[in-house]
Design an enzyme around this catalytic site. Structure first.
Site, mmCIF file in Angstrom:
data_model
loop_
_atom_site.group_PDB
_atom_site.id
_atom_site.type_symbol
_atom_site.label_atom_id
_atom_site.label_comp_id
_atom_site.label_asym_id
_atom_site.label_seq_id
_atom_site.Cartn_x
_atom_site.Cartn_y
_atom_site.Cartn_z
ATOM 1 N N CYS A 129 -0.424 4.132 2.502
ATOM 2 C CA CYS A 129 -0.357 3.955 3.960
ATOM 3 C C CYS A 129 0.004 2.509 4.240
ATOM 4 O O CYS A 129 1.132 2.114 4.005
ATOM 5 C CB CYS A 129 -1.663 4.373 4.620
ATOM 6 S SG CYS A 129 -3.148 3.877 3.750
ATOM 7 N N SER A 130 -0.912 1.713 4.709
ATOM 8 C CA SER A 130 -0.556 0.337 5.036
ATOM 9 C C SER A 130 -1.762 -0.586 4.911
ATOM 10 O O SER A 130 -1.889 -1.539 5.673
ATOM 11 C CB SER A 130 0.017 0.280 6.444
ATOM 12 O OG SER A 130 -0.910 0.839 7.349
ATOM 13 N N CYS A 131 -2.653 -0.326 3.944
ATOM 14 C CA CYS A 131 -3.827 -1.173 3.756
ATOM 15 C C CYS A 131 -3.377 -2.609 3.514
ATOM 16 O O CYS A 131 -2.360 -2.847 2.851
ATOM 17 C CB CYS A 131 -4.665 -0.687 2.575
ATOM 18 S SG CYS A 131 -5.281 0.983 2.824
ATOM 19 N N CYS A 136 0.886 -1.160 0.000
ATOM 20 C CA CYS A 136 0.000 0.000 0.000
ATOM 21 C C CYS A 136 0.920 1.204 0.000
ATOM 22 O O CYS A 136 1.568 1.495 0.998
ATOM 23 C CB CYS A 136 -0.912 0.035 1.222
ATOM 24 S SG CYS A 136 -1.929 1.529 1.230
HETATM 25 FE FE FE Z 1 -3.254 1.982 2.930
#
Ligand code: FE
Length: 193
Positions: free
Chosen positions: A104-106, A101
């Site tokens: 962000c950090s999905c 991602c």
């Molecule tokens: Fe994300």
């Protein structure tokens, strides 16, 4: 965090405050729900999905066509508040997939467990897109030059999971034994299986 994620977080906090102000639920009750959600997040879930896909061609086809519906068949609903698409991408002899991602950090938490810190790091998020082959080599995964590497960038609507290749010589293994071969990194694409 995307704009819509931030908006949802704000709404959730506001809702929590209202529920507590009115004495409907306490903060502890909310924490319990979150803990229960996290307790259900485990790479063993993704591994079970992979083992089913390896042993059941019809299931594999359904998984690749509609990931959310297919993991739902095994009791893993994708997404919580938001309805999310889950796209399962299959490794083949010619194509290796890896997920990231960049914003962000999905991450498909329920299937892969809590995300590792390197997945959330700026270095991974920027480099895996630019130089995937080098990044994978740093994970010890050296792919032949003939293998195409496809990088899938998550969004707030779509999460990805890799379906690794079934290792050779595993024809005699049953589903639980196959699931035990699958690692979290394999589901991200930074490991072979
Ligand atoms: Fe994300």
């Amino acid at each position: 965090m995307t704009h819509s994620d931030a908006l949802i977080s704000r709404r959730v906090r506001r809702l929590e405050d209202l529920l507590q102000e009115r004495g409907i639920v306490g903060g502890e009750a909310v924490d319990e729900v979150i803990d229960a959600h996290l307790a259900g997040s485990n790479p063993a879930n993704g591994a079970r999905v992979v083992a089913r896909a390896w042993t059941d061609p019809d299931y594999r086809a359904r998984l690749l066509a509609d990931g959310a519906a297919a993991v739902g068949e095994l009791g893993y609903a994708a997404g919580g508040v938001q309805k999310q698409r889950l796209r399962v991408v299959e490794n083949t002899a010619d194509v290796h997939n890896v997920i990231v991602c960049t914003l962000c950090s999905c991450y498909p938490l329920r299937l892969l467990g809590p995300s590792p810190s390197w997945y959330r790091s700026e270095a991974y998020r920027s480099r895996v897109v630019r130089e995937p082959r080098a990044v994978l080599a740093e994970f010890g995964l050296r792919l032949p030059d003939t293998t195409t590497i496809t990088v899938w960038d998550s969004t707030s609507e779509t999460r990805y999971m890799v379906l690794p290749r079934r290792p050779e010589g595993t024809e005699h293994l049953d589903e639980p034994a196959l699931a035990a071969l699958v690692s979290r990194n394999g589901l991200i694409g930074t490991g072979p299986v």
